[in-house]
Design an enzyme around this catalytic site. Structure first.
Site, PDB file in Angstrom:
ATOM      1  CB  SER A 174      -0.930   0.020   1.214  1.00  0.00           C
ATOM      2  OG  SER A 174      -0.169  -0.049   2.401  1.00  0.00           O
TER       3      SER A 174
ATOM      4  CG  ASP B 223      -4.827   5.590   6.324  1.00  0.00           C
ATOM      5  OD1 ASP B 223      -3.680   5.481   6.811  1.00  0.00           O
ATOM      6  OD2 ASP B 223      -5.196   4.919   5.333  1.00  0.00           O
TER       7      ASP B 223
ATOM      8  CG  HIS C 193      -1.397   3.879   4.376  1.00  0.00           C
ATOM      9  ND1 HIS C 193      -2.652   3.436   4.720  1.00  0.00           N
ATOM     10  CD2 HIS C 193      -0.730   2.798   3.906  1.00  0.00           C
ATOM     11  CE1 HIS C 193      -2.746   2.131   4.466  1.00  0.00           C
ATOM     12  NE2 HIS C 193      -1.590   1.723   3.976  1.00  0.00           N
TER      13      HIS C 193
END
Ligand SMILES: *[C@@H]1O[C@H](CO)[C@@H](O)[C@H](O)[C@H]1NC(C)=O
Ligand SMILES: *[C@@H]1O[C@H](CO)[C@@H](O)[C@H](O)[C@H]1NC(C)=O
Ligand SMILES: *[C@@H]1O[C@H](CO)[C@@H](O)[C@H](O)[C@H]1NC(C)=O
Length: 365
Positions: free
Chosen positions: A36, A337, A340
């Site tokens: 991610s 968040d 990240h």
């Protein structure tokens, strides 16, 4: 006359700083593998169930719509593409339905692991995706025939490409830790994670890669998710300089050092290749220590977007869920968040990698 001179000087300065600050034309393409930290849309396109990143506030800055990136805006990989004058990398799964792109492709998938996913399922650990590093390498091999045909043509093309292997491996270590496994239980995974990364590097070099950049892992215990889920009542468990959990960050340093040693072995094995270590950890620590010094007035530990809790992270109400809230100015926050970074924090880290000495050997040289 004077004005003209000033304009000319100004133009000259722009040209030089452009020349110094970026290196367009150095690479024809970038190929990226990871999770991610660098996925630009594969996870969304894979039809996976995590609806949050499908919509705003993900992507609210810069793109102004959700792209599948796990941030409010651009990621490190986007800033690297910009620095080399290349377009943002399209996700591989978007290409399957359209024309192939010769300037690079992104194979990264949210939640991906370096070790094959079956290994984790066998230990009762669930993952967001089964598109581990070896699956991503399979995608690269599938795509290869549409990028170049003869060995000579491929060699020439890949010689002028940058291969980014990671960040990958973070999920291999973080998933078990936030699921309650101890550092002691997870430590034996490190050689396996690094082994999987080394295998990928060997495969890419055999395929013709010459310039490869391999990032280490971020100081994960500074994330709001980690600080919430691995909270300790013992104050001395926290690093007073950062507020992060010491033992977990020491473990990440252990992993990163293990990776660096393996990269040194690979350099000796393939002296013609240029294998660069990207120190994501080192490039992040200064903003964790003195966030305000870098303009992060919201601090480094509290997430910009999330549910209620001391770090603005709540596992049952994550960013984008009903009941979550978003900070007014994401550029004042390091953590987006809980898991990240924000675009501005990624930008800061990317600058550290490209211009600030956090790659070795240096990416630009
Ligand atoms: C990944 O593989 C496991 C085990 O084969 C399976 O149970 C799971 O549904 C798969 N997950 C995804 C997201 O495809
Ligand atoms: C608190 O943490 C420190 C450092 O991690 C450790 O040495 C100490 O034994 C811990 N104390 C308690 C009461 O758990
Ligand atoms: C997390 O969210 C749930 C559901 O809204 C709430 O019950 C809980 O108190 C929250 N946790 C914290 C630490 O605020």
């Amino acid at each position: 006359m004077k004005a003209k001179k000033i304009v000319a000087l100004f133009l000259l300065c722009c040209l030089c700083s452009k020349f110094v600050l970026s290196s367009p034309g150095r690479y024809d393409a970038i190929f990226n593998f990871g999770d991610s930290v660098s996925d630009t849309g594969n996870f969304l396109l894979s039809g996976a169930l995590v609806p949050e990143i499908k919509k705003l506030p993900y992507g609210e800055t810069f793109f102004h719509h959700a792209t599948g990136r796990c941030s409010n805006g651009r990621l490190i990989i986007d800033f690297i593409a910009e620095a080399f004058g290349l377009p943002y990398l399209p996700p591989y799964l978007a290409l399957a339905k359209g024309p192939h792109v010769r300037t690079g492709v992104n194979f990264a998938v949210v939640g991906a692991t370096a070790i094959d996913s079956s290994f984790f399922y066998a230990q009762n650990l669930k993952l967001l995706t089964n598109d581990s590093l070896s699956v991503q390498l399979g995608w690269f091999k599938n795509l290869k025939s549409s990028l170049c045909t003869t060995k000579q043509e491929c060699d020439e093309y890949f010689k002028r490409s940058l291969f980014l292997v990671g960040e990958i491996g973070g999920n291999d270590l973080v998933n078990p830790l936030v699921s309650g496994r101890t550092i002691k239980q997870i430590r034996p995974l490190v050689p396996q994670v690094v082994g999987a990364i080394a295998r990928a590097i060997r495969i890419l070099i055999e395929e013709g890669a010459v310039d490869l950049m391999v990032p280490g892992i971020f100081p994960i215990s500074c994330s709001a998710m980690f600080l919430t889920l691995c909270h300790s009542p013992n104050r001395s468990a926290y690093d007073p300089r950062t507020g992060c959990l010491k033992a977990y960050n020491d473990f990440i340093k252990y992993h990163n050092n293990y990776l660096k040693e393996e990269l040194q072995n690979l350099r000796e094995e393939y002296p013609h290749a240029r294998i660069i270590y990207a120190d994501y950890y080192g490039a992040s620590i200064p903003i964790c220590r003195t966030p305000k010094h870098y303009g992060f007035y919201g601090g480094a530990l509290k997430a910009c977007c999330g549910g209620s809790g001391p770090y603005h992270y709540n596992a049952s109400v994550t960013c984008g869920d009903p009941g979550s809230t978003v900070c007014k100015d994401p550029s004042a926050f390091v953590d987006w968040d809980g898991n990240h970074l924000t675009e501005s924090a990624y930008h800061h880290v990317a600058n550290g990698l490209i211009y600030g000495g956090f790659t070795s050997p240096p990416l630009l040289s």
